[in-house]
Design a protein around this motif. Structure first.
Motif, PDB file in Angstrom:
ATOM      1  N   ASP A  48       0.813  -1.225   0.000  1.00 49.94           N
ATOM      2  CA  ASP A  48       0.000   0.000   0.000  1.00 49.94           C
ATOM      3  C   ASP A  48       0.844   1.273   0.000  1.00 49.94           C
ATOM      4  OD1 ASP A  48      -2.103  -1.767   0.202  1.00 49.94           O
ATOM      5  OD2 ASP A  48      -2.967  -0.908   2.023  1.00 49.94           O
ATOM      6  N   TYR A  80       3.194  -0.755 -13.507  1.00 56.60           N
ATOM      7  CA  TYR A  80       1.817  -1.022 -13.109  1.00 56.60           C
ATOM      8  C   TYR A  80       1.686  -2.332 -12.346  1.00 56.60           C
ATOM      9  CZ  TYR A  80       0.301   2.813 -16.112  1.00 56.60           C
ATOM     10  OH  TYR A  80       0.105   4.058 -16.666  1.00 56.60           O
ATOM     11  N   SER A  82      -1.696  -4.715  -9.995  1.00 56.70           N
ATOM     12  CA  SER A  82      -3.133  -4.814  -9.736  1.00 56.70           C
ATOM     13  C   SER A  82      -3.524  -3.821  -8.653  1.00 56.70           C
ATOM     14  CB  SER A  82      -3.489  -6.239  -9.302  1.00 56.70           C
ATOM     15  OG  SER A  82      -3.293  -7.163 -10.351  1.00 56.70           O
ATOM     16  N   PRO A  83      -4.825  -3.526  -8.500  1.00 56.70           N
ATOM     17  CA  PRO A  83      -5.227  -2.508  -7.521  1.00 56.70           C
ATOM     18  C   PRO A  83      -5.312  -3.000  -6.079  1.00 56.70           C
ATOM     19  CG  PRO A  83      -7.105  -3.164  -8.857  1.00 56.70           C
ATOM     20  CD  PRO A  83      -5.930  -3.888  -9.411  1.00 56.70           C
ATOM     21  N   CYS A  85      -3.741  -6.298  -3.014  1.00 59.54           N
ATOM     22  CA  CYS A  85      -2.584  -7.092  -2.588  1.00 59.54           C
ATOM     23  C   CYS A  85      -2.423  -8.436  -3.293  1.00 59.54           C
ATOM     24  CB  CYS A  85      -2.661  -7.317  -1.082  1.00 59.54           C
ATOM     25  SG  CYS A  85      -2.827  -5.819  -0.094  1.00 59.54           S
ATOM     26  N   THR A  88      -1.804  -8.780  -7.181  1.00 61.93           N
ATOM     27  CA  THR A  88      -0.466  -8.362  -7.587  1.00 61.93           C
ATOM     28  C   THR A  88       0.547  -9.458  -7.312  1.00 61.93           C
ATOM     29  OG1 THR A  88      -0.834  -5.979  -7.376  1.00 61.93           O
ATOM     30  CG2 THR A  88       1.415  -6.755  -7.065  1.00 61.93           C
ATOM     31  N   ASP A 290       2.866  -3.016  -4.002  1.00 60.11           N
ATOM     32  CA  ASP A 290       1.886  -3.964  -4.538  1.00 60.11           C
ATOM     33  C   ASP A 290       0.642  -3.273  -5.089  1.00 60.11           C
ATOM     34  OD1 ASP A 290       0.755  -3.185  -2.098  1.00 60.11           O
ATOM     35  OD2 ASP A 290       0.180  -5.217  -1.515  1.00 60.11           O
ATOM     36  N   ASN A 291       0.374  -2.045  -4.700  1.00 61.32           N
ATOM     37  CA  ASN A 291      -0.747  -1.250  -5.241  1.00 61.32           C
ATOM     38  C   ASN A 291      -0.604   0.161  -4.701  1.00 61.32           C
ATOM     39  OD1 ASN A 291      -2.287  -3.404  -3.052  1.00 61.32           O
ATOM     40  ND2 ASN A 291      -2.322  -1.229  -2.522  1.00 61.32           N
ATOM     41  N   LYS A 307      -5.731   2.909  -3.995  1.00 61.89           N
ATOM     42  CA  LYS A 307      -5.945   1.478  -3.788  1.00 61.89           C
ATOM     43  C   LYS A 307      -7.415   1.097  -4.010  1.00 61.89           C
ATOM     44  CE  LYS A 307      -5.614  -2.101  -0.205  1.00 61.89           C
ATOM     45  NZ  LYS A 307      -5.193  -2.421   1.171  1.00 61.89           N
ATOM     46  N   GLY A 314      -4.306   3.872  -8.229  1.00 60.13           N
ATOM     47  CA  GLY A 314      -4.444   2.527  -7.668  1.00 60.13           C
ATOM     48  C   GLY A 314      -3.494   1.518  -8.260  1.00 60.13           C
ATOM     49  N   VAL A 315      -3.026   1.776  -9.516  1.00 56.30           N
ATOM     50  CA  VAL A 315      -2.271   0.734 -10.220  1.00 56.30           C
ATOM     51  C   VAL A 315      -0.888   1.172 -10.714  1.00 56.30           C
ATOM     52  CG1 VAL A 315      -4.353  -0.490 -10.928  1.00 56.30           C
ATOM     53  CG2 VAL A 315      -3.414   1.285 -12.430  1.00 56.30           C
ATOM     54  N   THR A 383     -10.708  -5.072 -10.682  1.00 55.59           N
ATOM     55  CA  THR A 383     -11.054  -5.420  -9.315  1.00 55.59           C
ATOM     56  C   THR A 383     -12.540  -5.720  -9.243  1.00 55.59           C
ATOM     57  OG1 THR A 383     -11.199  -4.701  -7.006  1.00 55.59           O
ATOM     58  CG2 THR A 383     -11.293  -2.967  -8.663  1.00 55.59           C
TER      59      THR A 383
END
Length: 494
Positions: A48, A80, A82-83, A85, A88, A290-291, A307, A314-315, A383
């Motif tokens: 995060d 980039y 994923s949005p 945990c 990703t 991770d996001n 996030k 977010g990404v 997501t």
């Protein structure tokens, strides 16, 4: 799209600041030898960590060691993920979109009976066959924990020191009433702050195996994910952000700043250990988040949102890579890349043939300045953590567009063309902050990219993991979250 590779040194640092879709279009044939021999690999993932919280992106938060990685190595400015945990981490370990594995909708929650498909060979297992005898993971696993087949030691790692779930207390490691902290398969009662304990374990691993490399050291920190807790000495470093009226957002911003600086110090200790062990020049360090960060704390700016969204905040995350003498030079690379690229790139640099059927691509020649740009491609984000009626899905196209669709599952007969859907189109190559919605002006682009999104959404297999926001009735975690790995791990290494 114009490719730009820039050489900048804006940060002033001292040396002591320590069925397969068309998306799967890249495959590697014969793999040449790595450019400078097999490196040790230290892969560091923050949790995060928003775009705007690191020092080299202009933050007031002190991150000299992360800044050092960016200054001495290479920054991927359009990296980039994923949005959230778990997706990703799925993409990182497999080189595949989590959607295709049925693990793209949500995080793997403490009560979720899901995990990485054990039949897949993931990054540490493939590194085994490249000669990496020692493969440790230190920190947050978050890839399945309720069955032995999902344990890190069943997935190619030789040692594990950390927690299976996220969001555990930083001082007690308690999650859902049970301590979630383990050394290999055994629960471990250990005093201290989680970020510092993770660094302790990673540094010990480096010291133990520096002479017997190459090694793979995966360090998925839990910080700065909530709960927002930090040691007093780090909180004391940010008195100016303490609110006069004890406002919750300001209070959490102060604590998060302290958590990030503690994280940075932990990374500095790992870098120093590499140096003291005599292997810094033989080690590739890859750092990213991770996001994006939590939206309400406003650490993603100037990017939009954060996030749990498919907008840039977010990404798109901080990312820096440093391998002295090989990947260095204070460069900024603006070519879009994604966490799916980590696996094939590391395999290539380790001298391993990259498997076919991956969604990620090998960007090693881009990192080492051998090519200006890899082939152009589309990138996808998704997501479904709020359920089938409130999904978010996006594509960043190879030619610089970004389509964002919010609403019900677009696999239904009307796709994204219903009153319940919000459709936004951005010229992301020129509007990186997603200010100007151009959907009404370019309906042809919306149709083209929308069709690709529908195809991507259809890549999810049956039996995919549901969001499962709330635990099932009567759920009780195993005592100490105990999980025994499968013994088949040792057979794989023979």
């Amino acid at each position: 799209m114009t490719t730009r590779i820039r050489r900048t040194c804006a940060v002033n640092l001292t040396a002591t600041a320590l069925p397969l879709l068309s998306i799967c279009i890249f495959a590697s044939a014969a793999t040449p030898a790595p450019p400078a021999g097999q490196p040790n690999i230290v892969l560091i993932v923050a949790d995060d960590l928003g775009w705007g919280v690191v020092g080299y992106n202009g933050s007031f938060v002190r991150t000299p060691n992360i800044d050092r990685l960016a200054s001495q190595g290479v920054q991927l400015t359009h990296f980039y993920v994923s949005p959230m945990c778990s997706p990703t981490r799925v993409g990182l370990m497999t080189g595949r979109y989590p959607m295709r594995l049925g693990l793209g909708r949500s995080v793997i929650r403490p009560w979720s009976p899901y995990g990485l498909p054990p039949e897949l060979q993931i990054l540490p297992e493939l590194l085994t066959t490249a000669g990496y005898r020692h493969r440790g993971v230190f920190g947050k696993w978050h890839l399945g924990h309720l069955r032995p087949a999902w344990h890190p030691l069943s997935q190619g790692f030789t040692t594990f020191h950390g927690q299976y779930n996220g969001a555990a207390d930083y001082w007690t490691r308690i999650r859902e009433g049970e301590m979630d902290w383990h050394k290999d398969a055994e629960p471990l009662k250990e005093k201290g702050y989680t970020t510092e304990l993770i660094a302790d374990a990673a540094c010990e691993f480096v010291k133990r195996h520096a002479a017997g490399g190459p090694f793979f050291c995966y360090v998925p920190f839990t910080a700065p994910h909530d709960p927002f807790q930090a040691p007093d000495k780090y909180l004391a470093a940010y008195p100016s952000t303490a609110p006069a009226n004890d406002n919750a957002v300001s209070r959490d911003r102060r604590t998060l700043a302290a958590m990030v600086t503690c994280l940075d110090d932990a990374i500095g200790r790992i870098l120093q250990t590499l140096h003291d062990s005599g292997v810094a020049d033989k080690t590739l360090v890859w750092f990213f988040s991770d996001n994006g960060g939590v939206i309400r704390l406003r650490f993603n700016g100037p990017l939009r949102r954060g996030k749990l969204t498919v907008y840039e905040g977010g990404v798109r995350v901080p990312c820096a890579i440093w391998w002295p003498g090989v990947i260095e030079g204070c460069r900024k690379i603006d070519v879009p890349s994604i966490n799916l690229d980590v696996m094939p790139t590391l395999l290539r640099l380790a001298g391993k043939t990259v498997p076919s059927g991956l969604d990620g691509v090998d960007i090693s020649e881009l990192l080492t300045s051998q090519v200006a740009s890899p082939p152009r491609r589309d990138l996808y984000f998704f997501t479904g953590h709020l359920g089938l009626q409130r999904e978010q899905i996006a594509i960043r196209s190879a030619d610089g567009w970004k389509l964002v669709v919010t609403g019900p599952d677009i696999r239904e007969s009307q796709g994204f063309r219903t009153p319940e859907h919000q459709v936004e189109l951005f010229r992301i190559s020129e509007d990186p902050y997603e200010h100007d919605d151009l959907a009404a002006k370019h309906p042809d682009v919306v149709e083209e990219l929308g069709g690709k999104l529908i195809a991507f959404r259809n890549s999810e297999p049956s039996g995919a993991m549901p969001p499962a926001v709330e635990p099932p009735a009567g759920f009780k975690p195993p005592r100490y979250w105990r999980n025994q790995p499968e013994t088949r791990r040792s057979a794989r290494e023979k």
